[in-house]
Design an enzyme around this catalytic site. Structure first.
Site, mmCIF file in Angstrom:
data_model
loop_
_atom_site.group_PDB
_atom_site.id
_atom_site.type_symbol
_atom_site.label_atom_id
_atom_site.label_comp_id
_atom_site.label_asym_id
_atom_site.label_seq_id
_atom_site.Cartn_x
_atom_site.Cartn_y
_atom_site.Cartn_z
ATOM 1 N N ASP A 135 2.264 1.845 1.353
ATOM 2 C CA ASP A 135 1.908 3.383 1.058
ATOM 3 C C ASP A 135 1.361 3.668 2.438
ATOM 4 O O ASP A 135 0.424 3.066 3.180
ATOM 5 C CB ASP A 135 1.340 3.693 -0.104
ATOM 6 C CG ASP A 135 -0.002 3.008 -0.443
ATOM 7 O OD1 ASP A 135 0.013 1.882 0.065
ATOM 8 O OD2 ASP A 135 -0.808 3.661 -1.275
ATOM 9 N N GLU A 199 -2.454 1.472 -2.405
ATOM 10 C CA GLU A 199 -3.425 0.908 -1.948
ATOM 11 C C GLU A 199 -4.186 2.309 -1.448
ATOM 12 O O GLU A 199 -5.494 2.420 -1.722
ATOM 13 C CB GLU A 199 -3.430 0.166 -0.706
ATOM 14 C CG GLU A 199 -4.679 -0.425 -0.137
ATOM 15 C CD GLU A 199 -5.440 0.395 0.920
ATOM 16 O OE1 GLU A 199 -6.477 -0.105 1.022
ATOM 17 O OE2 GLU A 199 -4.834 1.301 1.379
#
Length: 473
Positions: A135, A199
């Site tokens: 991400d 994350e």
């Protein structure tokens, strides 16, 4: 500047792997394996092709948290990783054991294992590379000079959202493991590579925390876990915890021409924050361990935002909220900090008259006009955002190896610590993992407009990773 088109490179890569697999390769001896790893160079075609495809998905990998405007679909990145590794997977006659692990729809993790098959292979000989996440933080195309969602190459610079944090690392480690699948070096140490979801923002149980809870990484505990999500090609040996807070000051609204009849919530909040900060810095000062770990700064507590009740400029505000964060080096317990701040706010509330005021007509306790008093007060709230800092094990063989190899490849090894924060790593360390931190993007472009990484740094990174593996055997 030029954009990278993936398809022609991918075709050349698959033609090479097909012709290479047609020629049986003899089983390598351990010295030959070490020599091959020490000579390994990054396959630029494979790396750039994969990075181009990953950056091409980054619009849909932006993450601001579950239930917000940007919820990523990491499986869009996973599919490109799996495609690159496909020729080398066990089920296709290769050596890589690849598992796609998902705890939320469309938001997968990838665990890649290269088992040690050398003469001295043993279950406890493990080396893991983890932390590279799929991400990214949001990008505003209007603020960029290039398209953030398309890989653009300008000389040595590779532009695009995620090139430094952290899709560049995903492409790097995937390429290296593909090359391991090609070379098939006989190692005594088993290797694991873990790409994670979720994350950049909240998503409990979706990423590495889910993998740890599920036991998917238990086999990694006997050896070091090198967390590949930092920057500047040097070991990061410490990070800070991050604790968000909000202090709400409650006063009494009145006309600003009669200030003695109001309690100014902004002034109350400012006076209270000054006293709380004094308490914080007296209780949690710079310490010797911070110097040992080369922390750039010590622990800090500071306001970063302020808001107040709507009203006119000629009105004394009845409430104001001052918010900020604490960056805490890992040598102080988070619970101790919270207890200290809570106690200081309680002490101020019990004796709010002791706070300094501005002039003779600014008071925090005033008559209510009915024979009683009105008192200003404070309410402290801790935010949901809480990250715990980490102090890496300075005696870890992985740290020594990284420093030696970086010295060899880059000419200088300079471990550092900073009061930035990384999620999840401290919790993994508490669960028995030897966590070491490194990354090969650029700190100066982290989360920035016009984010980029350096191709030459990534080429050096491949040497650092391969020679680290060779050292562990």
């Amino acid at each position: 500047a030029r954009s990278i088109a993936p398809h022609s490179v991918l075709a050349r890569h698959h033609r090479f792997t097909r012709s290479h697999r047609a020629r049986p390769r003899p089983r390598a001896m351990s010295t030959a394996a070490a020599d091959a790893l020490r000579a390994l160079e990054l396959d630029e075609d494979v790396f750039l092709n994969l990075l181009s495809r990953l950056i091409g998905e980054s619009r849909h990998l932006q993450n601001t948290g579950v239930g917000t405007a940007h919820v990523p679909r990491e499986d869009l990145a996973v599919k490109h990783v799996l495609e690159t590794l496909k020729p080398y997977r066990v089920e296709n006659g290769g050596v890589l054991e690849v598992e796609h692990v998902t705890y939320a729809e469309g938001r997968g993790n990838v665990v890649i294992r290269y088992p040690g098959r050398g003469a001295n292979a043993a279950k406890e000989k493990q080396l893991t590379f983890a932390g590279s996440h799929m991400d990214v933080v949001p990008a505003n195309p209007e603020a960029w000079s290039v398209d953030p969602f398309k890989l653009t190459m300008d000389g040595d610079k590779l532009y695009g959202r995620g090139t430094t944090d952290c899709l560049g690392h995903v492409a790097l480690m995937t390429t290296i493991f593909a090359q391991l699948g090609e070379l098939k070096p006989e190692l005594d140490t088993s290797l694991t590579c873990v790409f994670i979801a979720s994350e950049e923002a909240n998503g409990p149980g979706i990423g590495v925390d889910g993998l740890v809870a599920d036991g998917k990484l238990d086999h990694c505990k006997p050896g070091p876990v090198i967390w590949v999500d930092c920057a500047d090609s040097q070991p990061c040996i410490g990070t800070a915890g991050a604790i968000t807070w909000a202090l709400k000051a409650k006063g009494h609204r009145f006309h600003s021409g009669l200030p003695h009849k109001g309690i100014n919530a902004i002034e109350l909040g400012m006076a209270a924050i000054e006293r709380v900060q004094e308490k914080f810095y007296a209780t949690f000062p710079a310490c010797e361990q911070e110097r040992d770990y080369k922390f750039i700064t010590s622990s800090t507590m500071k306001p970063t935002q302020i808001s107040c009740a709507p009203g006119g400029l000629n009105q004394i505000p009845p409430d104001a909220t001052i918010s900020g964060d604490i960056r805490l080096t890992p040598f102080y317990p988070v619970d101790d900090v919270k207890a200290c701040i809570e106690a200081e706010v309680a002490a101020i509330n019990a004796d709010v008259e002791s706070l300094p005021t501005k002039g003779d007509y600014s008071k925090f306790v005033i008559p209510d006009g009915k024979g009683g008093t009105l008192r200003g007060s404070l309410e402290l709230e801790w935010g949901e955002h809480l990250l715990t800092g980490i102090a890496c094990d300075l005696s870890s063989p992985a740290l020594k190896t990284l420093c030696d190899v970086i010295q060899e490849v880059k000419g200088q090894a300079e471990p550092y610590s900073l009061t930035g924060s990384l999620p999840l790593v401290a919790e993994m360390q508490q669960n028995g993992f030897d966590i070491q931190l490194i990354g090969f993007g650029l700190m100066s472009t982290y989360h920035a407009d016009d984010e980029y990484c350096s191709l030459s740094d990534m080429k050096d990174a491949a040497k650092i990773i391969a020679r680290t593996i060779a050292t562990f055997g």
